[in-house]
Write an enzyme that holds these catalytic residues in place. Structure first.
Site: not given
Ligand code: HXC
Ligand code: NAP
Length: 293
Positions: A31, A78, A80, A160, A175, A201-203, A212
């Site tokens: 991304g 990771d 975290r 946000y 955030k 960033p916006g969208p 997601r």
């Molecule tokens: C409700 C959910 C859920 C969902 C997971 N959970 N997905 N609950 N609705 N859709 C719950 C699970 O049931 C679990 O709780 C807990 O969250 C942890 O889930 P895991 O799958 O075990 O977590 P993990 O493997 O660590 O994965 C983390 C994740 C996953 C956040 C859930 O989506 C991920 O890896 N995301 C990384 C990339 C990402 O999210 N990118 C988008 C960023 S965009 P329980 O109680 O069941 O144990 C962004 C943009 C902002 O930030 C602005 C845009 C305009």
């Molecule tokens: P993305 O591709 O899903 O990026 C998220 C990244 O975070 C993935 O590479 C993921 O890789 C990594 N990550 C998640 N959990 C992690 C962990 N525990 N340790 C290490 N790495 C982890 O989404 P994106 O849209 O490019 O988002 C990038 C950033 O932009 C984020 O901060 C998001 O909030 C911000 N943002 C995005 C938008 C948008 O419109 N796209 C708008 C506003 C802000 P792994 O799964 O391999 O860990």
């Protein structure tokens, strides 16, 4: 694409703008992180990309190296886990001998009514976004302070972070915390020559965010570009241009800023009368008569 000319958005900085710098990008294999890291490489930086999934990082690193001719170190981490983060720092120093900037870009997010969330679901997002950013910032910051080295931190938040947002409440809370961290350390660590800034960033469409946040038909029903005064979403290169400038020495006096890049989206939702955009031209004649009357 530039909406007026239909030409691709150009890189904005001169070619050697980041030469000699090493930049760590969390979430740099996908991304927006990948787009920013790729531009840093084009500008002469060495880049470390870090996230949980090594296979994705290794594939991305190979492609980025072949696209740019630069050097990329992929590190499984990771954020975290502080021990993982310490290993990321050590691997960076071992490979490149130094580190100049940290881009806290990794995040986790999904949409949900808040009352449907388990405590662990809420904590998972806070742990990735706020605790993960804090872990990286602490480890790298302590290193820079011990080395008496100037450096910069760039955090990716969202608009946000200022306003809050329904249905992504853990992300908004986290955030918002990152925003406070940015401004706080800009002051506290300024004396060490460490700058802290953020981009909101916006969208900017990415697979990770769109899958997601706009699953299924939601992407059509909730088309982000209709919310943006410029009537389009962001181009990754536009974000990369801003990020590269902020980590470069050209931005050496910018510290504590949160720079929004959203085509005016969040302000559109803020002004009480912004909805009058829906009033057609001919109705304005009638409305003018009424208001003048
Ligand atoms: C409700 C959910 C859920 C969902 C997971 N959970 N997905 N609950 N609705 N859709 C719950 C699970 O049931 C679990 O709780 C807990 O969250 C942890 O889930 P895991 O799958 O075990 O977590 P993990 O493997 O660590 O994965 C983390 C994740 C996953 C956040 C859930 O989506 C991920 O890896 N995301 C990384 C990339 C990402 O999210 N990118 C988008 C960023 S965009 P329980 O109680 O069941 O144990 C962004 C943009 C902002 O930030 C602005 C845009 C305009
Ligand atoms: P993305 O591709 O899903 O990026 C998220 C990244 O975070 C993935 O590479 C993921 O890789 C990594 N990550 C998640 N959990 C992690 C962990 N525990 N340790 C290490 N790495 C982890 O989404 P994106 O849209 O490019 O988002 C990038 C950033 O932009 C984020 O901060 C998001 O909030 C911000 N943002 C995005 C938008 C948008 O419109 N796209 C708008 C506003 C802000 P792994 O799964 O391999 O860990």
């Amino acid at each position: 694409m530039n909406s007026k000319t239909s030409t691709p958005i150009q890189g904005a900085l001169r070619e050697d703008a980041l030469k000699g710098k090493t930049i760590v990008v969390t979430g740099g294999g996908t991304g927006l992180g990948r787009a920013m890291a790729t531009y840093f490489l084009k500008l002469g930086a060495h880049v470390v990309i870090a996230s949980r999934k090594l296979a994705i990082l290794e594939k991305a690193a190979a492609e980025m190296e072949s696209d740019t001719g630069g050097q990329v170190l992929p590190v499984a981490c990771d954020i975290r886990d502080i021990d993982n983060v310490e290993r990321l720092l050590a691997a960076t120093l071992e490979r490149f001998g130094q580190v100049d900037s940290l881009l806290n870009n990794a995040a986790g997010n999904f949409i949900s009514p808040t009352e449907r969330l388990s405590a662990n679901a809420f904590a998972t997002i806070i742990d990735i976004v706020l605790k993960g950013t804090a872990n990286c910032t602490l480890a790298f910051g302590k290193h820079w302070i011990a080395q008496k080295q100037s450096a910069s931190i760039l955090n990716i938040v969202t608009t946000y972070a200022f306003t809050g947002s329904a249905y992504v409440v853990p992300s908004a809370a986290a955030k918002g915390g990152v925003l406070a961290l940015t401004r706080s350390l800009a002051v506290e660590w300024g004396k060490y020559g460490i700058r802290s800034n953020a981009i909101a960033p916006g969208p900017f469409p990415t697979k990770g965010a769109w899958e997601r946040l706009l699953p299924g038909d939601l992407a059509k029903q909730f088309d982000f570009k209709n919310r943006v005064p410029l009537k389009r979403v962001g181009e990754h290169q536009e974000l990369a241009n801003l990020a590269a400038f902020l980590v470069s020495d050209f931005a050496g006096y910018i510290n504590g800023e949160i720079i929004t890049i959203d085509g005016g989206e969040w302000l559109q939702g803020a002004g009480q009368f912004n909805g009058l955009e829906a009033v057609p031209d001919d109705m304005w004649d009638m409305l003018e008569q009424m208001t003048r009357g």
